[in-house]
Design an enzyme around this catalytic site. Structure first.
Site, PDB file in Angstrom:
ATOM      1  N   LEU A  98     115.047  59.926 -18.254  1.00  0.00           N
ATOM      2  CA  LEU A  98     113.643  59.641 -17.987  1.00  0.00           C
ATOM      3  C   LEU A  98     113.524  58.298 -17.281  1.00  0.00           C
ATOM      4  O   LEU A  98     114.278  57.364 -17.565  1.00  0.00           O
ATOM      5  CB  LEU A  98     112.839  59.624 -19.290  1.00  0.00           C
ATOM      6  CG  LEU A  98     112.906  60.891 -20.145  1.00  0.00           C
ATOM      7  CD1 LEU A  98     111.799  60.891 -21.190  1.00  0.00           C
ATOM      8  CD2 LEU A  98     112.830  62.154 -19.312  1.00  0.00           C
ATOM      9  N   GLY A 143     117.771  61.849 -20.960  1.00  0.00           N
ATOM     10  CA  GLY A 143     117.106  62.995 -20.338  1.00  0.00           C
ATOM     11  C   GLY A 143     117.996  63.722 -19.333  1.00  0.00           C
ATOM     12  O   GLY A 143     117.845  64.931 -19.111  1.00  0.00           O
ATOM     13  N   ASN A 167     121.422  58.804 -25.744  1.00  0.00           N
ATOM     14  CA  ASN A 167     121.596  57.403 -26.165  1.00  0.00           C
ATOM     15  C   ASN A 167     120.268  56.730 -26.523  1.00  0.00           C
ATOM     16  O   ASN A 167     120.181  55.497 -26.524  1.00  0.00           O
ATOM     17  CB  ASN A 167     122.278  56.620 -25.040  1.00  0.00           C
ATOM     18  CG  ASN A 167     121.448  56.597 -23.765  1.00  0.00           C
ATOM     19  OD1 ASN A 167     120.761  57.563 -23.467  1.00  0.00           O
ATOM     20  ND2 ASN A 167     121.494  55.507 -23.023  1.00  0.00           N
ATOM     21  N   GLU A 168     119.235  57.510 -26.831  1.00  0.00           N
ATOM     22  CA  GLU A 168     117.893  56.945 -27.031  1.00  0.00           C
ATOM     23  C   GLU A 168     117.861  55.775 -28.004  1.00  0.00           C
ATOM     24  O   GLU A 168     117.168  54.781 -27.776  1.00  0.00           O
ATOM     25  CB  GLU A 168     116.915  58.039 -27.509  1.00  0.00           C
ATOM     26  CG  GLU A 168     116.382  58.950 -26.422  1.00  0.00           C
ATOM     27  CD  GLU A 168     117.373  60.009 -25.959  1.00  0.00           C
ATOM     28  OE1 GLU A 168     118.504  60.041 -26.457  1.00  0.00           O
ATOM     29  OE2 GLU A 168     116.990  60.799 -25.084  1.00  0.00           O
TER      30      GLU A 168
HETATM   31  C1  LIG Z   1     108.511  60.141 -29.803  1.00  0.00           C
HETATM   32  C2  LIG Z   1     109.477  60.213 -28.658  1.00  0.00           C
HETATM   33  C3  LIG Z   1     109.574  58.913 -28.005  1.00  0.00           C
HETATM   34  C4  LIG Z   1     110.389  58.628 -27.012  1.00  0.00           C
HETATM   35  C5  LIG Z   1     111.377  59.517 -26.434  1.00  0.00           C
HETATM   36  C6  LIG Z   1     111.682  59.108 -24.996  1.00  0.00           C
HETATM   37  C7  LIG Z   1     112.920  59.760 -24.527  1.00  0.00           C
HETATM   38  C8  LIG Z   1     113.609  59.211 -23.520  1.00  0.00           C
HETATM   39  C9  LIG Z   1     114.832  59.798 -23.005  1.00  0.00           C
HETATM   40  C10 LIG Z   1     115.367  59.049 -21.792  1.00  0.00           C
HETATM   41  O1  LIG Z   1     115.864  59.669 -20.895  1.00  0.00           O
HETATM   42  S1  LIG Z   1     115.211  57.351 -21.737  1.00  0.00           S
HETATM   43  C11 LIG Z   1     116.181  56.820 -20.344  1.00  0.00           C
HETATM   44  C12 LIG Z   1     117.558  56.536 -20.794  1.00  0.00           C
HETATM   45  N1  LIG Z   1     118.404  56.221 -19.677  1.00  0.00           N
HETATM   46  C13 LIG Z   1     119.355  55.298 -19.713  1.00  0.00           C
HETATM   47  O2  LIG Z   1     119.600  54.680 -20.715  1.00  0.00           O
HETATM   48  C14 LIG Z   1     120.110  55.069 -18.452  1.00  0.00           C
HETATM   49  C15 LIG Z   1     120.017  53.649 -18.005  1.00  0.00           C
HETATM   50  N2  LIG Z   1     120.768  53.452 -16.798  1.00  0.00           N
HETATM   51  C16 LIG Z   1     122.109  53.264 -16.780  1.00  0.00           C
HETATM   52  O3  LIG Z   1     122.785  53.267 -17.772  1.00  0.00           O
HETATM   53  C17 LIG Z   1     122.726  53.024 -15.437  1.00  0.00           C
HETATM   54  O4  LIG Z   1     121.699  52.677 -14.547  1.00  0.00           O
HETATM   55  C18 LIG Z   1     123.472  54.252 -14.874  1.00  0.00           C
HETATM   56  C19 LIG Z   1     124.767  54.490 -15.685  1.00  0.00           C
HETATM   57  C20 LIG Z   1     122.621  55.507 -14.883  1.00  0.00           C
HETATM   58  C21 LIG Z   1     123.855  53.942 -13.402  1.00  0.00           C
HETATM   59  O5  LIG Z   1     124.555  52.736 -13.341  1.00  0.00           O
HETATM   60  P1  LIG Z   1     124.725  51.998 -11.938  1.00  0.00           P
HETATM   61  O6  LIG Z   1     125.204  52.939 -10.920  1.00  0.00           O
HETATM   62  O7  LIG Z   1     125.548  50.773 -12.206  1.00  0.00           O
HETATM   63  O8  LIG Z   1     123.235  51.621 -11.486  1.00  0.00           O
HETATM   64  P2  LIG Z   1     122.320  50.419 -12.026  1.00  0.00           P
HETATM   65  O9  LIG Z   1     122.433  50.303 -13.503  1.00  0.00           O
HETATM   66  O10 LIG Z   1     122.606  49.203 -11.221  1.00  0.00           O
HETATM   67  O11 LIG Z   1     120.865  50.971 -11.711  1.00  0.00           O
HETATM   68  C22 LIG Z   1     120.363  51.013 -10.367  1.00  0.00           C
HETATM   69  C23 LIG Z   1     118.861  50.808 -10.427  1.00  0.00           C
HETATM   70  O12 LIG Z   1     118.294  51.903 -11.144  1.00  0.00           O
HETATM   71  C24 LIG Z   1     117.517  51.411 -12.225  1.00  0.00           C
HETATM   72  N3  LIG Z   1     117.571  52.388 -13.339  1.00  0.00           N
HETATM   73  C25 LIG Z   1     118.640  52.791 -14.003  1.00  0.00           C
HETATM   74  N4  LIG Z   1     118.304  53.697 -14.929  1.00  0.00           N
HETATM   75  C26 LIG Z   1     116.970  53.859 -14.843  1.00  0.00           C
HETATM   76  C27 LIG Z   1     116.014  54.666 -15.538  1.00  0.00           C
HETATM   77  N5  LIG Z   1     116.366  55.518 -16.527  1.00  0.00           N
HETATM   78  N6  LIG Z   1     114.724  54.572 -15.190  1.00  0.00           N
HETATM   79  C28 LIG Z   1     114.337  53.742 -14.190  1.00  0.00           C
HETATM   80  N7  LIG Z   1     115.185  52.943 -13.497  1.00  0.00           N
HETATM   81  C29 LIG Z   1     116.487  53.016 -13.815  1.00  0.00           C
HETATM   82  C30 LIG Z   1     118.164  50.084 -12.577  1.00  0.00           C
HETATM   83  O13 LIG Z   1     117.286  49.273 -13.305  1.00  0.00           O
HETATM   84  C31 LIG Z   1     118.480  49.556 -11.212  1.00  0.00           C
HETATM   85  O14 LIG Z   1     117.259  49.061 -10.668  1.00  0.00           O
HETATM   86  P3  LIG Z   1     117.231  47.739  -9.742  1.00  0.00           P
HETATM   87  O15 LIG Z   1     115.791  47.544  -9.430  1.00  0.00           O
HETATM   88  O16 LIG Z   1     117.812  46.634 -10.577  1.00  0.00           O
HETATM   89  O17 LIG Z   1     118.073  48.089  -8.560  1.00  0.00           O
END
Ligand SMILES: CC/C=C\CC/C=C/CC(=O)SCCNC(=O)CCNC(=O)[C@H](O)C(C)(C)COP(=O)(O)OP(=O)(O)OC[C@H]1O[C@@H](n2cnc3c(N)ncnc32)[C@H](O)[C@@H]1OP(=O)(O)O
Length: 292
Positions: A98, A143, A167-168
């Site tokens: 997400l 997600g 990993n939430e």
């Molecule tokens: C009651 C229920 C309540 C809540 C439930 C809600 C459920 C949520 C489920 C979810 O899906 S939450 C999202 C969880 N996602 C993550 O933890 C992933 C986080 N990201 C990473 O670990 C890494 O970015 C990656 C392994 C996917 C890729 O690594 P890498 O290639 O080294 O890229 P960067 O880390 O440098 O990221 C580039 C750029 O993208 C931004 N970004 C990364 N992930 C997200 C994201 N999920 N949403 C928005 N943006 C994201 C990151 O901040 C970087 O942005 P810059 O502006 O710094 O370039």
């Protein structure tokens, strides 16, 4: 109703439905589905490949979600296609899950619209009549992992950087019950309990061992393996396979359908809490700092 809302979002986003409809058509040539979803149809084989193209990390923004939902619906309604491969157009990242910015600093109406779209994508995937195979060619947390768990079969590229899992808890948030149920249906209760509480992200060998994925193959064989899996599954008569899939999965989706509005309200109130907003902001900061 959900699709009407989704179309509304697309139109607001300036996406032309006519272009998208054509993209999910049956030609054998590669076409661009929309900005963020590429579809490579192989009408002769009855298989389409959907490629995620929402740089930098294929995070599920509202617009990307909406495009995916509409594309899946069009494929579902087009009897040419009996199997779909989900993969990323950017090897290295399947999907970052997400989009954190959709859940941070917005108003309740936005959170509600966003969560409805997340639910809709899961519903479309989980009980699709088509054979869905995830060709996981990159990291796939949260997600992103849910999307692959909602498929019928998962092939993961053998690269230690390509971790998969829900990993939430590491973000200070809680996987909703239907994320949990999807995981439990895949890897069982005990393994899910441990994986969810610890927010485990599994590298390929561990992912295979615990059952998060069905096969781990060299990176350059992910798509061809997915294709050969679909081809095997296509040999099963559709009606028998579809009814069996429905029998296995319907109780899980019915559980969400009957409490869909309550689940949206629960998400909105949870995500709006100051403490949760702070946790998410800190997590976004941590991602940014990782670079510097
Ligand atoms: C009651 C229920 C309540 C809540 C439930 C809600 C459920 C949520 C489920 C979810 O899906 S939450 C999202 C969880 N996602 C993550 O933890 C992933 C986080 N990201 C990473 O670990 C890494 O970015 C990656 C392994 C996917 C890729 O690594 P890498 O290639 O080294 O890229 P960067 O880390 O440098 O990221 C580039 C750029 O993208 C931004 N970004 C990364 N992930 C997200 C994201 N999920 N949403 C928005 N943006 C994201 C990151 O901040 C970087 O942005 P810059 O502006 O710094 O370039």
């Amino acid at each position: 109703m959900a699709l009407v809302a989704a179309r509304g979002t697309l139109l607001r986003a300036g996406v032309r439905l006519g272009t998208e409809a054509a993209a999910c058509g049956r030609n054998g040539t590669r076409r661009s589905a929309s900005h963020r979803v590429l579809v490579e149809p192989d009408a002769a084989a009855g298989i389409a490949t959907i490629k995620f193209k929402n740089p930098p990390v294929n995070s599920l923004t509202l617009e990307f979600l909406t495009e995916l939902i509409i594309c899946l619906e069009k494929l579902e309604n087009d009897k040419t296609f009996r199997g779909v491969i989900l993969t990323s157009n950017s090897p290295g990242i399947f999907s970052a899950g997400l989009d954190l910015r959709e859940m941070c600093g917005k108003n309740p109406a936005h959170y509600a619209e966003y969560w409805r779209a997340v639910q809709e994508l899961w519903l479309k995937l989980y009980v699709s009549n088509m054979i869905l195979v995830a060709a996981i060619n990159g990291a796939s947390p949260a997600g992103g992992c849910l999307m692959s768990l909602s498929c019928d079969y998962r092939v993961l590229a053998d690269n230690p950087r390509y971790k998969v899992g829900l990993n939430e808890t590491l973000l200070g948030i809680v996987a909703p019950f239907w994320f949990r149920d999807t995981l439990v249906n895949t890897i069982g209760h005990r393994a899910s309990e441990r994986a969810l509480q610890l927010g485990l992200l599994f590298p390929p060998a561990e992912a295979l061992q615990v059952g998060m994925v069905d096969q781990v193959v060299p990176e350059d064989q992910v798509h061809s393996t997915a294709l050969s899996v679909i081809t095997q599954w296509l040999a099963i008569p559709d009606h028998a396979r579809q009814l069996t899939k429905s029998m296995m999965r319907k109780a899980t989706t019915d559980n969400l359908i009957k409490q869909r509005e309550a689940d949206i309200q629960n998400f909105v109130s949870f995500i709006s809490r100051d403490s949760i907003q702070k946790s998410l902001q800190m997590y976004i900061e941590k991602l940014k700092q990782k670079k510097s």
